[in-house]
Write a protein that holds these residues in place. Structure first.
Motif, PDB file in Angstrom:
ATOM      1  N   SER A  36     167.964  66.617  96.148  1.00 32.41           N
ATOM      2  CA  SER A  36     167.765  68.048  96.543  1.00 32.41           C
ATOM      3  C   SER A  36     169.115  67.409  97.242  1.00 32.41           C
ATOM      4  O   SER A  36     169.335  68.859  98.340  1.00 32.41           O
ATOM      5  CB  SER A  36     166.219  67.963  98.044  1.00 32.41           C
ATOM      6  OG  SER A  36     165.270  67.966  96.753  1.00 32.41           O
ATOM      7  N   LEU A  37     170.180  66.300  97.874  1.00 35.64           N
ATOM      8  CA  LEU A  37     170.654  66.931  99.117  1.00 35.64           C
ATOM      9  C   LEU A  37     171.897  66.773  98.190  1.00 35.64           C
ATOM     10  O   LEU A  37     173.149  66.882  97.407  1.00 35.64           O
ATOM     11  CB  LEU A  37     170.662  65.236  99.323  1.00 35.64           C
ATOM     12  CG  LEU A  37     171.851  64.456 100.181  1.00 35.64           C
ATOM     13  CD1 LEU A  37     171.533  65.147 101.400  1.00 35.64           C
ATOM     14  CD2 LEU A  37     172.249  63.255 100.219  1.00 35.64           C
ATOM     15  N   LEU A  38     172.620  68.500  99.332  1.00 30.37           N
ATOM     16  CA  LEU A  38     173.832  69.283  98.616  1.00 30.37           C
ATOM     17  C   LEU A  38     175.219  68.194  99.391  1.00 30.37           C
ATOM     18  O   LEU A  38     176.266  68.194  98.274  1.00 30.37           O
ATOM     19  CB  LEU A  38     173.834  70.604  99.926  1.00 30.37           C
ATOM     20  CG  LEU A  38     173.225  71.722  98.478  1.00 30.37           C
ATOM     21  CD1 LEU A  38     171.343  71.333  98.589  1.00 30.37           C
ATOM     22  CD2 LEU A  38     173.342  72.813  99.741  1.00 30.37           C
ATOM     23  N   ASN A  68     170.956  72.203 114.028  1.00 31.69           N
ATOM     24  CA  ASN A  68     169.384  72.217 113.333  1.00 31.69           C
ATOM     25  C   ASN A  68     169.305  74.552 112.574  1.00 31.69           C
ATOM     26  O   ASN A  68     169.078  74.633 113.507  1.00 31.69           O
ATOM     27  CB  ASN A  68     169.040  71.862 113.905  1.00 31.69           C
ATOM     28  CG  ASN A  68     167.347  71.881 112.643  1.00 31.69           C
ATOM     29  OD1 ASN A  68     166.363  71.352 111.856  1.00 31.69           O
ATOM     30  ND2 ASN A  68     166.174  71.307 113.673  1.00 31.69           N
ATOM     31  N   GLN A  69     169.549  74.241 111.693  1.00 32.08           N
ATOM     32  CA  GLN A  69     170.565  75.354 111.278  1.00 32.08           C
ATOM     33  C   GLN A  69     169.792  75.418 109.867  1.00 32.08           C
ATOM     34  O   GLN A  69     170.352  74.431 108.466  1.00 32.08           O
ATOM     35  CB  GLN A  69     171.715  75.647 111.165  1.00 32.08           C
ATOM     36  CG  GLN A  69     172.245  76.879 110.550  1.00 32.08           C
ATOM     37  CD  GLN A  69     171.465  78.376 111.215  1.00 32.08           C
ATOM     38  OE1 GLN A  69     172.307  78.291 112.701  1.00 32.08           O
ATOM     39  NE2 GLN A  69     170.616  78.781 111.233  1.00 32.08           N
ATOM     40  N   SER A  70     168.722  76.459 109.657  1.00 33.83           N
ATOM     41  CA  SER A  70     168.822  76.807 108.393  1.00 33.83           C
ATOM     42  C   SER A  70     169.462  77.532 107.455  1.00 33.83           C
ATOM     43  O   SER A  70     170.310  78.577 108.720  1.00 33.83           O
ATOM     44  CB  SER A  70     166.831  77.707 108.318  1.00 33.83           C
ATOM     45  OG  SER A  70     166.758  78.987 108.572  1.00 33.83           O
ATOM     46  N   GLN A  81     168.191  73.231 104.056  1.00 31.86           N
ATOM     47  CA  GLN A  81     168.850  72.756 106.370  1.00 31.86           C
ATOM     48  C   GLN A  81     170.212  72.452 105.886  1.00 31.86           C
ATOM     49  O   GLN A  81     170.203  71.036 105.335  1.00 31.86           O
ATOM     50  CB  GLN A  81     167.361  72.200 106.364  1.00 31.86           C
ATOM     51  CG  GLN A  81     167.284  72.312 107.427  1.00 31.86           C
ATOM     52  CD  GLN A  81     166.807  73.548 108.214  1.00 31.86           C
ATOM     53  OE1 GLN A  81     166.440  74.176 108.118  1.00 31.86           O
ATOM     54  NE2 GLN A  81     167.027  73.344 110.006  1.00 31.86           N
ATOM     55  N   ILE A  82     170.620  72.010 106.915  1.00 29.17           N
ATOM     56  CA  ILE A  82     171.791  71.605 107.463  1.00 29.17           C
ATOM     57  C   ILE A  82     171.149  71.067 109.300  1.00 29.17           C
ATOM     58  O   ILE A  82     171.231  71.432 109.698  1.00 29.17           O
ATOM     59  CB  ILE A  82     172.689  72.275 107.281  1.00 29.17           C
ATOM     60  CG1 ILE A  82     174.238  71.128 107.701  1.00 29.17           C
ATOM     61  CG2 ILE A  82     173.336  73.298 108.514  1.00 29.17           C
ATOM     62  CD1 ILE A  82     175.866  71.769 107.662  1.00 29.17           C
ATOM     63  N   TYR A 132     170.731  69.599 103.333  1.00 36.05           N
ATOM     64  CA  TYR A 132     169.870  69.681 101.897  1.00 36.05           C
ATOM     65  C   TYR A 132     168.596  70.544 101.870  1.00 36.05           C
ATOM     66  O   TYR A 132     168.338  71.328 102.293  1.00 36.05           O
ATOM     67  CB  TYR A 132     169.323  68.162 102.405  1.00 36.05           C
ATOM     68  CG  TYR A 132     167.972  68.121 103.035  1.00 36.05           C
ATOM     69  CD1 TYR A 132     166.962  69.010 103.446  1.00 36.05           C
ATOM     70  CD2 TYR A 132     168.879  67.589 104.307  1.00 36.05           C
ATOM     71  CE1 TYR A 132     166.265  68.032 105.025  1.00 36.05           C
ATOM     72  CE2 TYR A 132     167.859  68.072 106.089  1.00 36.05           C
ATOM     73  CZ  TYR A 132     166.630  68.461 106.045  1.00 36.05           C
ATOM     74  OH  TYR A 132     165.966  68.143 106.786  1.00 36.05           O
ATOM     75  N   LYS A 133     167.948  70.861 100.646  1.00 33.95           N
ATOM     76  CA  LYS A 133     167.069  71.735  99.890  1.00 33.95           C
ATOM     77  C   LYS A 133     165.667  70.893 100.314  1.00 33.95           C
ATOM     78  O   LYS A 133     165.833  70.027 100.449  1.00 33.95           O
ATOM     79  CB  LYS A 133     166.963  71.978  98.552  1.00 33.95           C
ATOM     80  CG  LYS A 133     167.815  72.768  97.688  1.00 33.95           C
ATOM     81  CD  LYS A 133     168.071  72.572  96.424  1.00 33.95           C
ATOM     82  CE  LYS A 133     167.893  73.741  95.818  1.00 33.95           C
ATOM     83  NZ  LYS A 133     167.544  73.760  94.578  1.00 33.95           N
ATOM     84  N   ILE A 134     164.907  71.872 101.006  1.00 35.18           N
ATOM     85  CA  ILE A 134     163.955  71.549 101.547  1.00 35.18           C
ATOM     86  C   ILE A 134     162.761  72.075 100.479  1.00 35.18           C
ATOM     87  O   ILE A 134     162.765  73.375  99.455  1.00 35.18           O
ATOM     88  CB  ILE A 134     163.201  73.014 102.917  1.00 35.18           C
ATOM     89  CG1 ILE A 134     164.639  72.836 103.753  1.00 35.18           C
ATOM     90  CG2 ILE A 134     161.483  72.632 103.194  1.00 35.18           C
ATOM     91  CD1 ILE A 134     164.678  73.438 104.670  1.00 35.18           C
ATOM     92  N   SER A 135     161.935  71.153 100.131  1.00 36.31           N
ATOM     93  CA  SER A 135     160.748  71.008  99.001  1.00 36.31           C
ATOM     94  C   SER A 135     159.646  71.844  99.591  1.00 36.31           C
ATOM     95  O   SER A 135     159.434  71.827 100.113  1.00 36.31           O
ATOM     96  CB  SER A 135     160.714  69.295  98.377  1.00 36.31           C
ATOM     97  OG  SER A 135     160.375  69.556  99.660  1.00 36.31           O
TER      98      SER A 135
END
Length: 866
Positions: free
Chosen positions: A682-684, A697-699, A850-851, A863-866
């Motif tokens: 899930s980690l970009l 802390n940003q979507s 989210q970063i 990363y992608k939020i599951s």
């Protein structure tokens, strides 16, 4: 154009001037406003009886020219908003009211209270009068005799259709027509005395002589009569200064009021800057600035910032700043010269069009091209020549210093041009070079980035006059080259610390050998020395190999033989033995020197610029730190400075402070907890350090991804086309808070060399929330954090977070598959732009990405939020 006759409402005056004609502008030169009021009201009464539309332009503090009537349309205007806004508004009113409207204007002389210079009143009349003529109107104006220079009256006479002198002598009114366009009679240009409804020509020589004998008492022939109101004001200021030691309390109060008035007219209109100016500048300081002013008007933000900073340091008693600072001998080209350049070259209607919504960019492009080829008035050219004679053959720099530049909240960093004039050759060649530089800076006020910047800040309708700061280039002769020992920028607050224990409040600098152009700009393949002022020896990069790679390799110099700015290699500069104190700023590059020896190359040495000795063994770092803190305290705000450093004969260092402005900063933000249990699938990406913008802390709602390999395979032309496409996607982001977007692209975003990164302008990425530069080293595309550059300042002002990703680094994870395997919505957003769909993806994440970054720990994960 119609030549229909119209009445003044006065039978005798109609006969004397053979009536008014459609298109006439009538200027009354009077001693007393009451006389103008009388004739204006007579004209309006007659015009209303003829069912004409009458419009009253009300803008002065004097009693109203016309009484309130339902039949008269009154526009109340405020000249204090500035020449451009005021003139544009009058132009718009005339357009709106259409053909054959009749106008009465308040007394033009009262505009001096707001603009302080006859020059701008002349400009106003030269803009508005022809437009009124074109709109087939009749308009009445008045000026107070003796209040304006001969030059201004001459410009009015040249432009208007009728100029009438109106005298009131011992209760008798005399009208002397000085100009009556397209009409003539044998007595028309004689003085006429008013008797009841008659205007009787004064034909007797004795009576005419008696009449004109009164004129010297009215100011004709007075030395001050030749002067602009602006010059008269400064003459009054000089008289106050001459008597400063014997002034009464009232005189001292008058002096302070004069300081406040002159600061508003010549230094700034911004409240905070005015407060600082009136606090630190004396009347003597202001008159000293005036003595180096060409033209009139404001000297602009850059010039004020430089002068104010120097004055603040001069007043600081904690350190003998005279021992550390290099003096300056700058000149200033007033903002009024800029508007006069537009008006007298006949471009004002284009300027008005550019202020409209439809013409904001389109008309700007046309006007920008015209401004590169305009002419200056002879009087201004003479002042330019005198300035150039003063500088001789010393290199100079022509710098933008606009009204809005370098203020609180709007830095305009890098938006306008500055041009070096090497200033070699014959006087005519040097003058031509200077004028070309001046036109370049003027035209840069309408470049696309500057227009976008103004629009985003709601400044698109604000007066943006371009004043000019002309400075002697700081430096010395090094054989055929001229340059300072060092050039740099400094920040009293380090927004983007790169290590846990660095103190943001200590500030930072960005330093180069030679001219400071590469200290303020991102330069392809070259890196200034960045130093945190609390720990200057610590670099944002690691081992010696990296220190060598990410250091300065080229030097900006002025080539006196070729008469131009050049960027030459550091090795070439060393080979030419120009006498630089390399041991103070560099260390020997032993590996390269070994190869030089093997190839039997003589008299050549290679150096790596580290600045270790300068930082450790001199007072340079404490002095710069002290300077920044002193200025920050005075401004009560973080500051950003530009400076040069030179060593003189006794080996001491002199700092030349060339610019100071309020620094736009981002707070570090609170601590952000970085999750440790993110699934690698899930980690970009993740990295330690290499980001700017504090904690975050940003979507992320949208990702624009440029494939490095696909991009590198594009032709140069297609790389530019792809950059324009990203600009279109940027425009589609109506609200960056609602659609937070991340751009992921190889190499340097904003590169001027497409092979090293995306050649976008800042206006094409201004709505992006996060910029990720990724390394693709096989093709030479490497990110550049560029702490302290103009690019850096743009990121701060636009609240853009930045991260550099080095996929080959042990501390970096970059999951390229997640980007490449994602579905692209480019077709849906821009259906016609499918050519680059294999290279560019637009990934709609639905806020499922989210970063997070924490400044203190220097950890970052996306990363992608599951």
């Amino acid at each position: 154009m119609k030549f229909d006759k119209a009445s003044t409402g006065h039978t005798g005056l109609d006969k004397a001037i053979n009536y008014l004609r459609i298109g006439d502008n009538v200027v009354w030169q009077v001693n007393y406003l009451e006389d103008y009021i009388n004739y204006a009201r007579t004209f309006v009464k007659s015009s209303l009886e003829d069912n004409k539309k009458v419009i009253y332009m009300r803008f002065a503090a004097h009693p109203p020219i016309l009484e309130d009537q339902n039949q008269i349309k009154t526009y109340v205007l405020d000249p204090s908003i500035g020449f451009e806004s005021f003139t544009t508004e009058v132009h718009r009113i005339i357009t709106k009211e259409g053909l054959e409207a009749f106008y009465v204007f308040d007394c033009l002389s009262n505009l001096l209270e707001a603009w302080a210079t006859d020059l701008m009143i002349g400009n106003f009349f030269q803009v508005i009068c022809p437009y009124l003529f074109e709109m087939e109107t009749i308009a009445y104006f008045a000026i107070i005799r003796g209040s304006h220079s001969f030059d201004t009256v001459a410009r009015i006479r040249e432009t208007t259709q009728l100029l009438l002198d109106l005298y009131n002598i011992k209760g008798k009114r005399y009208i002397h027509p000085l100009k009556v366009w397209n009409r003539y009679s044998s007595t028309m240009f004689l003085p006429h005395v008013e008797r009841n409804e008659e205007m009787i020509p004064v034909t007797s020589s004795a009576e005419v002589a008696m009449l004109f004998s009164y004129l010297p008492k009215q100011g004709f022939g007075n030395v001050k009569r030749h002067l602009d109101y602006w010059d008269k004001l400064f003459m009054d200021a000089e008289q106050l200064l001459d008597h400063k030691d014997s002034l009464s309390e009232e005189g001292k109060l008058q002096t302070q009021k004069m300081i406040e008035q002159l600061c508003k007219l010549m230094l700034s209109k911004e409240k905070k800057v005015l407060e600082l100016s009136t606090k630190y500048f004396t009347l003597e300081d202001i008159l000293s600035i005036k003595s180096r002013l060409i033209g009139s008007g404001l000297i602009g933000g850059k010039a004020v910032g430089m002068l104010l900073a120097r004055k603040i340091l001069q007043n600081d008693k904690k350190l003998n700043w005279d021992a550390h600072l290099e003096p300056h001998d700058s000149f200033y080209i007033g903002s009024d010269v800029f508007y006069t350049y537009l008006v007298q070259n006949g471009w004002w209607s284009l300027r008005v069009e550019q202020k409209s919504k439809e013409g904001y960019f389109k008309a700007a492009e046309i006007l920008r091209e015209k401004m590169r080829n305009g002419k200056f008035t002879e009087s201004i050219k003479e002042q330019f020549l005198q300035m150039l004679e003063y500088f001789g053959q010393s290199p100079i720099i022509v710098r933008s210093s606009s009204l809005l530049e370098d203020g609180f909240g709007n830095a305009f960093a890098g938006k306008y041009e500055s041009v070096f004039c090497v200033n070699q050759g014959s006087p005519s060649e040097r003058y031509e070079q200077f004028e070309e530089a001046l036109r370049t800076v003027y035209s840069s006020s309408l470049n696309k980035d500057a227009l976008e910047y103004r629009m985003k800040r709601g400044l698109d309708q604000a007066d943006e006059q371009m004043a000019i700061l002309v400075q002697r280039v700081s430096g010395d002769y090094h054989k055929k080259y001229f340059f300072p020992f060092l050039g740099g920028v400094g920040f009293s607050y380090n927004s983007y610390v790169w290590k846990e224990d660095l103190d943001p409040k200590a500030g930072m600098i960005r330093l180069v050998l030679g001219l400071g152009t590469s200290a303020v700009n991102r330069v392809e393949g070259d890196y200034p020395r960045v130093a945190a002022l609390d720990q200057p020896m610590i670099q944002p990069i690691g081992n010696m190999e990296d220190i060598k790679k990410y250091s300065q390799h080229k030097v900006d110099v002025l080539n006196l033989e070729n008469n131009k700015l050049e960027r030459i290699s550091l090795n070439k500069l060393m080979w030419e033995k120009t006498g630089i104190k390399m041991d103070l700023i560099g260390i020997l590059d032993y590996e390269t020197n070994r190869k030089i020896k093997e190839y039997n190359i003589k008299e050549q040495e290679a150096w790596i610029l580290t600045y270790e000795k300068l930082f450790k063994d001199t007072e340079f770092i404490p002095t710069i730190k002290n300077m920044l803190k002193t200025l920050e305290t005075a401004y009560n705000y973080p500051v950003d400075i530009e400076f040069t450093v030179n060593y003189i004969s006794d080996d001491s260092l002199k700092i030349n402070l060339v610019q100071c402005r309020p620094l736009q900063t981002k707070g570090a933000g609170g601590q952000v907890d970085i999750p440790e249990d993110v699934d690698e699938k899930s980690l970009l990406f993740a990295t330690k350090g290499h980001f700017m913008g504090g904690s975050i802390n940003q979507s992320i709602k949208r990702i624009i991804y440029v494939d490095p390999k696909g991009y590198s395979n594009l032709s140069s032309q297609d790389k530019y086309a792809l950059a324009r496409l990203i600009g279109l996607l940027n425009k589609k982001i109506a609200n960056k808070q609602e659609v937070p977007t991340m751009l992921v692209a190889p190499g340097r975003v904003g590169s001027s060399t497409p092979s090293l990164g995306l050649p976008v302008t800042f206006s094409e990425i201004s709505n992006i929330s996060i910029i990720c530069e990724t390394a693709y080293e096989i093709m030479g595309m490497v990110p550049d954090l560029s702490f302290g550059s103009h690019f850096f300042q743009d990121l701060v002002e636009e609240d853009i977070f930045y991260v550099a990703i080095f996929p080959n680094s042990k501390e970096t994870i970059f999951n390229v598959d997640l980007f490449e395997n994602s579905i692209s919505s480019l077709k849906e957003i821009l259906p016609k732009e499918i050519k680059f769909e294999s290279v560019l993806k637009v990934i709609d994440t639905q806020s499922q990405v989210q970063i997070k970054a924490d400044l203190k720990s220097q950890q970052l994960k996306c990363y992608k939020i599951s």
